[in-house]
Design a protein around this motif. Structure first.
Motif, PDB file in Angstrom:
ATOM      1  N   VAL A   1      -6.396  34.529   8.647  1.00 45.60           N
ATOM      2  CA  VAL A   1      -7.549  33.674   8.371  1.00 45.60           C
ATOM      3  C   VAL A   1      -8.129  33.198   9.698  1.00 45.60           C
ATOM      4  N   VAL A   2      -9.456  33.207   9.801  1.00 47.48           N
ATOM      5  CA  VAL A   2     -10.132  32.627  10.966  1.00 47.48           C
ATOM      6  C   VAL A   2     -10.740  31.312  10.516  1.00 47.48           C
ATOM      7  N   HIS A   3     -10.403  30.256  11.225  1.00 50.07           N
ATOM      8  CA  HIS A   3     -10.894  28.932  10.850  1.00 50.07           C
ATOM      9  C   HIS A   3     -11.511  28.255  12.068  1.00 50.07           C
ATOM     10  N   HIS A   4     -12.690  27.648  11.844  1.00 52.33           N
ATOM     11  CA  HIS A   4     -13.402  26.950  12.921  1.00 52.33           C
ATOM     12  C   HIS A   4     -12.793  25.561  13.053  1.00 52.33           C
ATOM     13  N   HIS A   5     -12.283  25.261  14.223  1.00 49.24           N
ATOM     14  CA  HIS A   5     -11.548  24.017  14.402  1.00 49.24           C
ATOM     15  C   HIS A   5     -11.775  23.507  15.812  1.00 49.24           C
ATOM     16  N   ASP A   6     -12.306  22.279  15.935  1.00 44.77           N
ATOM     17  CA  ASP A   6     -12.545  21.683  17.254  1.00 44.77           C
ATOM     18  C   ASP A   6     -13.317  22.620  18.179  1.00 44.77           C
ATOM     19  N   ASP A   7     -14.442  23.154  17.689  1.00 46.45           N
ATOM     20  CA  ASP A   7     -15.268  24.050  18.504  1.00 46.45           C
ATOM     21  C   ASP A   7     -14.548  25.299  18.967  1.00 46.45           C
ATOM     22  N   ASP A   8     -13.516  25.630  18.253  1.00 48.71           N
ATOM     23  CA  ASP A   8     -12.774  26.822  18.623  1.00 48.71           C
ATOM     24  C   ASP A   8     -12.413  27.559  17.333  1.00 48.71           C
ATOM     25  N   PHE A   9     -12.008  28.797  17.461  1.00 51.07           N
ATOM     26  CA  PHE A   9     -11.572  29.530  16.287  1.00 51.07           C
ATOM     27  C   PHE A   9     -10.075  29.726  16.350  1.00 51.07           C
ATOM     28  N   ARG A  10      -9.412  29.313  15.285  1.00 52.19           N
ATOM     29  CA  ARG A  10      -7.961  29.497  15.217  1.00 52.19           C
ATOM     30  C   ARG A  10      -7.662  30.535  14.153  1.00 52.19           C
ATOM     31  N   THR A  11      -6.607  31.278  14.368  1.00 49.59           N
ATOM     32  CA  THR A  11      -6.200  32.255  13.351  1.00 49.59           C
ATOM     33  C   THR A  11      -4.892  31.790  12.716  1.00 49.59           C
ATOM     34  N   PHE A  12      -4.762  32.090  11.446  1.00 49.31           N
ATOM     35  CA  PHE A  12      -3.598  31.660  10.672  1.00 49.31           C
ATOM     36  C   PHE A  12      -3.040  32.842   9.889  1.00 49.31           C
ATOM     37  N   SER A  13      -1.747  32.989   9.920  1.00 51.63           N
ATOM     38  CA  SER A  13      -1.110  33.926   8.995  1.00 51.63           C
ATOM     39  C   SER A  13      -1.165  33.276   7.612  1.00 51.63           C
ATOM     40  N   MET A  14      -0.837  34.048   6.595  1.00 47.72           N
ATOM     41  CA  MET A  14      -0.862  33.512   5.229  1.00 47.72           C
ATOM     42  C   MET A  14       0.000  32.252   5.127  1.00 47.72           C
ATOM     43  N   LEU A  15       1.219  32.303   5.669  1.00 44.35           N
ATOM     44  CA  LEU A  15       2.115  31.149   5.556  1.00 44.35           C
ATOM     45  C   LEU A  15       1.584  29.950   6.323  1.00 44.35           C
TER      46      LEU A  15
END
Ligand SMILES: [Zn+2]
Length: 208
Positions: free
Chosen positions: A38-52
């Protein structure tokens, strides 16, 4: 839940380029198998997350709108808006399209008459054989041209205008990045990845 799982999710390839739009159901399938993050916009940055990680993140950061979630018997998971593919070979292959972007890529942002390399904003597409002479909008007849060369050439053949092509235009061998379908509703976060859309629209006869 059914409606939520039909929500569109933008798919990025490993170069963070938009390649597709799929339903959330399919996106969760890719996430669950570890084929995407998952790509999520967070604090002017993009973070990636595994399903867990995403399930944990959903638990600690519940969205304001309940329509932004899917519910399982034991937990609530946020709907992903953008996912990033883990593998190149998962990309759907599509036929090479004659697009502005692909022509600029093929010609390496180089004017095919004077060989200057310029920013894309300073380049045009040119019909080598002008349309009023029957020149078609094809890989073999469209080249990248700077504005001065384009103006000088006007509605003439290169020979008539005293210009010479740097090289003969051909259909490139490489595969382009897949175009995104724009029918689906667009989420704000998508904009970050779709600003190149203009360059990826398939060319029609309206191109000068
Ligand atoms: Zn030029």
């Amino acid at each position: 839940m059914e409606v939520a799982l039909d929500q569109p999710v933008l798919v990025l390839n490993r170069l963070w380029q938009a390649v597709n739009v799929i339903g959330a159901r399919r996106a969760f399938g890719l996430l669950a198998r570890g084929h995407a993050q998952v790509v999520h916009h967070h604090d002017d940055d993009f973070r990636t997350f595994s399903m867990l990680d995403w399930i944990d993140f959903s638990a600690s950061n519940p969205p304001v709108d309940h329509l932004e979630t899917v519910h399982t018997p034991s937990r609530t998971i946020r709907l992903p808006r953008v996912i990033l593919l883990a593998f190149f070979d998962r990309l759907p292959c599509k036929e090479l399209k004659l697009t502005r972007n692909n022509v600029f890529e093929r010609d390496k942002s180089t004017c095919q008459y004077c060989a200057r390399v310029l920013p894309r904003e300073q380049l045009n597409l040119d019909h080598v054989i002008p349309r009023h002479y029957g020149g078609k909008t094809t890989w073999e007849n469209i080249v990248c041209s700077c504005i001065p060369c384009n103006t000088r050439k006007a509605n003439r053949t290169p020979f008539e205008a005293g210009l010479r092509l740097v090289r003969k235009p051909k259909r490139p061998k490489w595969r382009p990045f897949v175009q995104v379908t724009f029918g689906a509703p667009m989420h704000d976060i998508w904009r970050h990845f779709l600003d190149i859309a203009y360059w990826n629209v398939e060319l029609g006869e309206e191109v000068g």
